[in-house]
Design an enzyme around this catalytic site. Structure first.
Site, PDB file in Angstrom:
ATOM      1  N   PHE B  11       0.855  -1.205   0.000  1.00 15.30           N
ATOM      2  CA  PHE B  11       0.000   0.000   0.000  1.00 15.30           C
ATOM      3  C   PHE B  11       0.878   1.239   0.000  1.00 15.30           C
ATOM      4  O   PHE B  11       0.717   2.153   0.789  1.00 15.30           O
ATOM      5  CB  PHE B  11      -0.951  -0.037   1.210  1.00 15.30           C
ATOM      6  CG  PHE B  11      -2.194   0.789   1.011  1.00 15.30           C
ATOM      7  CD1 PHE B  11      -3.048   0.552  -0.057  1.00 15.30           C
ATOM      8  CD2 PHE B  11      -2.527   1.803   1.906  1.00 15.30           C
ATOM      9  CE1 PHE B  11      -4.202   1.311  -0.239  1.00 15.30           C
ATOM     10  CE2 PHE B  11      -3.677   2.580   1.727  1.00 15.30           C
ATOM     11  CZ  PHE B  11      -4.513   2.329   0.645  1.00 15.30           C
ATOM     12  N   LYS B 128       8.558  -5.544 -12.026  1.00 14.89           N
ATOM     13  CA  LYS B 128       9.361  -6.152 -13.086  1.00 14.89           C
ATOM     14  C   LYS B 128       9.860  -7.549 -12.693  1.00 14.89           C
ATOM     15  O   LYS B 128       9.955  -8.429 -13.529  1.00 14.89           O
ATOM     16  CB  LYS B 128      10.604  -5.301 -13.365  1.00 14.89           C
ATOM     17  CG  LYS B 128      10.359  -3.942 -13.899  1.00 14.89           C
ATOM     18  CD  LYS B 128      11.667  -3.173 -14.099  1.00 14.89           C
ATOM     19  CE  LYS B 128      12.384  -2.878 -12.791  1.00 14.89           C
ATOM     20  NZ  LYS B 128      11.701  -1.912 -11.925  1.00 14.89           N
ATOM     21  N   GLU B 152       1.198  -4.864 -17.454  1.00 13.61           N
ATOM     22  CA  GLU B 152       1.547  -3.748 -18.338  1.00 13.61           C
ATOM     23  C   GLU B 152       2.486  -2.766 -17.639  1.00 13.61           C
ATOM     24  O   GLU B 152       3.387  -2.200 -18.244  1.00 13.61           O
ATOM     25  CB  GLU B 152       0.277  -3.027 -18.801  1.00 13.61           C
ATOM     26  CG  GLU B 152       0.503  -1.870 -19.758  1.00 13.61           C
ATOM     27  CD  GLU B 152       1.116  -2.312 -21.076  1.00 13.61           C
ATOM     28  OE1 GLU B 152       0.467  -3.006 -21.845  1.00 13.61           O
ATOM     29  OE2 GLU B 152       2.293  -1.952 -21.336  1.00 13.61           O
ATOM     30  N   VAL B 155       6.711  -2.360 -17.586  1.00 10.88           N
ATOM     31  CA  VAL B 155       7.515  -1.615 -18.564  1.00 10.88           C
ATOM     32  C   VAL B 155       6.795  -0.305 -18.879  1.00 10.88           C
ATOM     33  O   VAL B 155       5.647  -0.320 -19.327  1.00 10.88           O
ATOM     34  CB  VAL B 155       7.705  -2.431 -19.863  1.00 10.88           C
ATOM     35  CG1 VAL B 155       8.567  -1.665 -20.865  1.00 10.88           C
ATOM     36  CG2 VAL B 155       8.332  -3.792 -19.569  1.00 10.88           C
ATOM     37  N   GLY B 209      12.536  13.741  -7.851  1.00  8.05           N
ATOM     38  CA  GLY B 209      11.731  12.546  -7.584  1.00  8.05           C
ATOM     39  C   GLY B 209      11.864  11.473  -8.653  1.00  8.05           C
ATOM     40  O   GLY B 209      11.163  10.467  -8.627  1.00  8.05           O
ATOM     41  N   GLU B 212      15.732   7.070  -7.243  1.00 10.36           N
ATOM     42  CA  GLU B 212      15.609   6.529  -5.889  1.00 10.36           C
ATOM     43  C   GLU B 212      16.739   7.080  -5.012  1.00 10.36           C
ATOM     44  O   GLU B 212      17.719   7.625  -5.511  1.00 10.36           O
ATOM     45  CB  GLU B 212      15.759   4.995  -5.922  1.00 10.36           C
ATOM     46  CG  GLU B 212      14.860   4.292  -6.898  1.00 10.36           C
ATOM     47  CD  GLU B 212      13.432   4.177  -6.379  1.00 10.36           C
ATOM     48  OE1 GLU B 212      13.246   4.176  -5.149  1.00 10.36           O
ATOM     49  OE2 GLU B 212      12.513   4.127  -7.211  1.00 10.36           O
ATOM     50  N   ASP B 223      17.902  -1.630 -14.027  1.00  7.92           N
ATOM     51  CA  ASP B 223      16.454  -1.458 -14.198  1.00  7.92           C
ATOM     52  C   ASP B 223      16.059  -1.729 -15.656  1.00  7.92           C
ATOM     53  O   ASP B 223      15.096  -2.455 -15.930  1.00  7.92           O
ATOM     54  CB  ASP B 223      16.077  -0.016 -13.788  1.00  7.92           C
ATOM     55  CG  ASP B 223      14.630   0.316 -14.082  1.00  7.92           C
ATOM     56  OD1 ASP B 223      13.759  -0.211 -13.376  1.00  7.92           O
ATOM     57  OD2 ASP B 223      14.380   1.089 -15.021  1.00  7.92           O
ATOM     58  N   LYS B 227      13.780  -4.827 -17.828  1.00 11.48           N
ATOM     59  CA  LYS B 227      12.743  -4.496 -18.817  1.00 11.48           C
ATOM     60  C   LYS B 227      13.052  -5.129 -20.168  1.00 11.48           C
ATOM     61  O   LYS B 227      12.164  -5.611 -20.870  1.00 11.48           O
ATOM     62  CB  LYS B 227      12.587  -2.978 -18.922  1.00 11.48           C
ATOM     63  CG  LYS B 227      11.960  -2.383 -17.659  1.00 11.48           C
ATOM     64  CD  LYS B 227      12.049  -0.871 -17.590  1.00 11.48           C
ATOM     65  CE  LYS B 227      11.456  -0.347 -16.295  1.00 11.48           C
ATOM     66  NZ  LYS B 227      11.783   1.055 -16.029  1.00 11.48           N
ATOM     67  N   GLY B 325       5.826   7.120 -12.300  1.00 12.21           N
ATOM     68  CA  GLY B 325       4.820   8.008 -11.712  1.00 12.21           C
ATOM     69  C   GLY B 325       3.773   7.176 -11.001  1.00 12.21           C
ATOM     70  O   GLY B 325       3.400   6.105 -11.441  1.00 12.21           O
TER      71      GLY B 325
END
Lengths: 363, 363
Positions: B11, B128, B152, B155, B209, B212, B223, B227, B325
């Site tokens: 959450f 991922k 979805e 990626v 933002g 990380e 990362d 993908k 986002g």
């Protein structure tokens, strides 16, 4: 395996390319897609008409030079295209319309589409005219009959624009659509940036096969105008007519202006856009805009086309790809046939196909 | 109207955003999409777990500050996340997995997904890890149970990449996929072009933002590597593991190099790609490439992401949009739920839903 019998209306570059696809890779497509395709009728203004309800042998037709095709000597052939009779009477599942469009009244494509829907046949078309000028009426007709009316190729050939909005952006509010939707004018603007004068740039575009012999619709923005009309009506739910879409072209632009803009980091683009206003109406226009380099459409150059969707939750999503081309447009027809096979439109309230797992937990 | 009961696993920002969507525009979505959503369970590493099979009231949870949530004092609440018990035992239709992923073994997300599929529940996830490291096994499990496994958001957040390939490019051979899939490294490369040194550019990305607190996965390409693995396995049908994807990052790049490239009309980009080789195997890699200005990915700057599909019939089609986002990723989950509702995956050989028009003409 299910088979769809097709009537090809128009046998120019696009429907010939579709026939090539069926002829050359029908088996592979069947394996992937779960259906086979058979052509039972072809009509063409020049070649006449050809009907064989057992399936037309496409190979000899594809071996002939396009200009030399004459159906009148063949079994089931006729020098007369007999389009209305073929569309209405020949038993076919899907009418594949790829003739030409008069941008004023959408004819003859509009009648072809209407006849087919009236006859209860699915329709796919690459023609802007019927969709731009009578999309809503044709959609209603198709819905009443419970048949498919698909036209992905009307905007950006096979590049999935309409279906991206309808299927992959469901649940979002699309607040605007903006695009570079004419490769010829986009190519010419790029050449003006490089200092080439307009007439020379037009001649180049014609040599490269981008521009028609009469490039007026490309240069004056009328081609984009029809596409904007389609985006406004089909994606934003407007009910606009052609006269509601303000339109300017690129004929008055000089290389000097375009080059001056570049020195300021701006690129002139012919942009078609449809935007939801606060009162729910839609503003639709074709305009020459000087876009800053970071704009998602600024880098779309040459024959490449692109459409940006502005959304409430996801920001802006852009799809770019070819805007024209024989095989690219034929693929749009194939994607339409796939959509008809799936029998599913984004606005359907379809029942879930998965087994209901916990019936007691559903309202 | 059908209703889906959801168990939200994790959450943090993404599932909170999904809860906001359900809470604030559930009615509007129901009208458009034909189903309603209800949350019956939430688990979170910090807040604990909360179960109410009559539907959790989301408003008070959303009113609380994220860091202050504590489910233990609430009816049906517990300080322990009890994720395995919730996933396996609480009656829910869809498990919505949005925790975190250890890039080495995909945990704990991988176990969450597996437990849910084993329990016969549909799964959607933005993680991922499970898809990249165990996608094939999980897909097989879902197919055996006849349930949906959708991801979805793994990626490019809600930007439709996987579904564009699977649904809108059917019938094409996709021969390669190439993308800018990490906004942080892309933003930093853009700042290097402007002469900012790497550490300063990283700090900026963190302030904005994008990056990380520990930007290693972004900077070193890990990362993107995951993908690429997903694109190779899910779109090109490969069966690669992480070690099969060569990977480089941007940590050794200097502003000078990047600026020198610009003077030659080239833009350094961190590009993930998967390409079908002639022998049917797939080459997959993450590499720093200097792209010419007209390349479809050269203009993708800042936090914008993009993926290009290279195809046989349609040439190259590019989808660009947000790559991250909170709400953008929550929308990915909503789009997964829509896909589960439609119960349809691109490789299904589904029967047509339209009435069969001319039975006698079908084989």
């Amino acid at each position: 395996m299910v088979r769809y019998d097709l009537a090809l209306i128009g046998f120019g570059g696009v429907n010939r390319a579709l026939a090539e696809l069926i002829s050359q890779r029908g088996d592979r497509l069947a394996e992937e897609l779960g259906f086979t395709l058979r052509v039972v009728a072809i009509t063409d203004l020049r070649a006449g008409s050809l009907v064989d309800t057992d399936g037309i042998d496409l190979a000899p037709l594809l071996a002939a030079e396009p200009g030399e095709l004459d159906f009148s000597g063949l079994t089931g052939g006729n020098a007369d295209p007999r389009s209305e009779w073929v569309i209405r009477e020949v038993p076919a599942d899907i009418v594949v319309e790829a003739t030409f469009t008069n941008p004023t009244d959408g004819e003859p494509a509009l009648s072809h589409v209407r006849w087919a829907l009236e006859a209860g046949k699915h329709v796919c078309t690459t023609n802007k005219g019927p969709v731009a000028l009578a999309g809503r009426a044709l959609r209603v007709l198709a819905e009443q009959r419970g048949i498919g009316f698909e036209f992905e190729g009307a905007v950006l050939s096979g590049t999935p624009v309409l279906r991206t909005a309808q299927r992959l952006l469901a649940g979002l509010e699309i607040t605007g659509v903006q695009g570079i939707m004419n490769g010829t004018s986009n190519y010419i603007l790029g050449r003006l940036e490089e200092g080439i004068e307009l007439p020379a740039a037009i001649a180049e575009a014609q040599e490269l096969g981008y521009a028609e012999a009469d490039p007026t619709a490309d240069i004056e923005g009328h081609d984009v105008q029809l596409k904007v009309l389609i985006l406004a009506n089909e994606i934003l739910g407007a009910d606009l007519r052609r006269a509601d879409v303000c339109c300017e072209g690129i004929s008055s632009v000089t290389p000097q202006e375009v080059q001056d803009a570049v020195t300021k980091g701006l690129h002139w683009k012919l942009v078609g856009s449809a935007t939801l206003r606060a009162d729910g109406t839609v503003d639709a226009r074709v305009a020459l805009l000087a876009l800053p380099a970071h704009h998602p459409l600024a880098g779309i150059s040459g024959p490449l086309n692109a459409v940006t969707f502005h959304t409430d939750l996801l920001g802006s999503v852009t799809v770019s790809g070819p805007g024209a081309g024989r095989m690219e447009t034929a693929y749009a027809l194939l994607s339409d046939i796939i959509a008809i096979h799936q029998g599913r439109h984004a606005d359907d309230d379809t029942a879930p196909l998965y087994p209901v797992l916990q019936e007691t937990h559903r309202g």
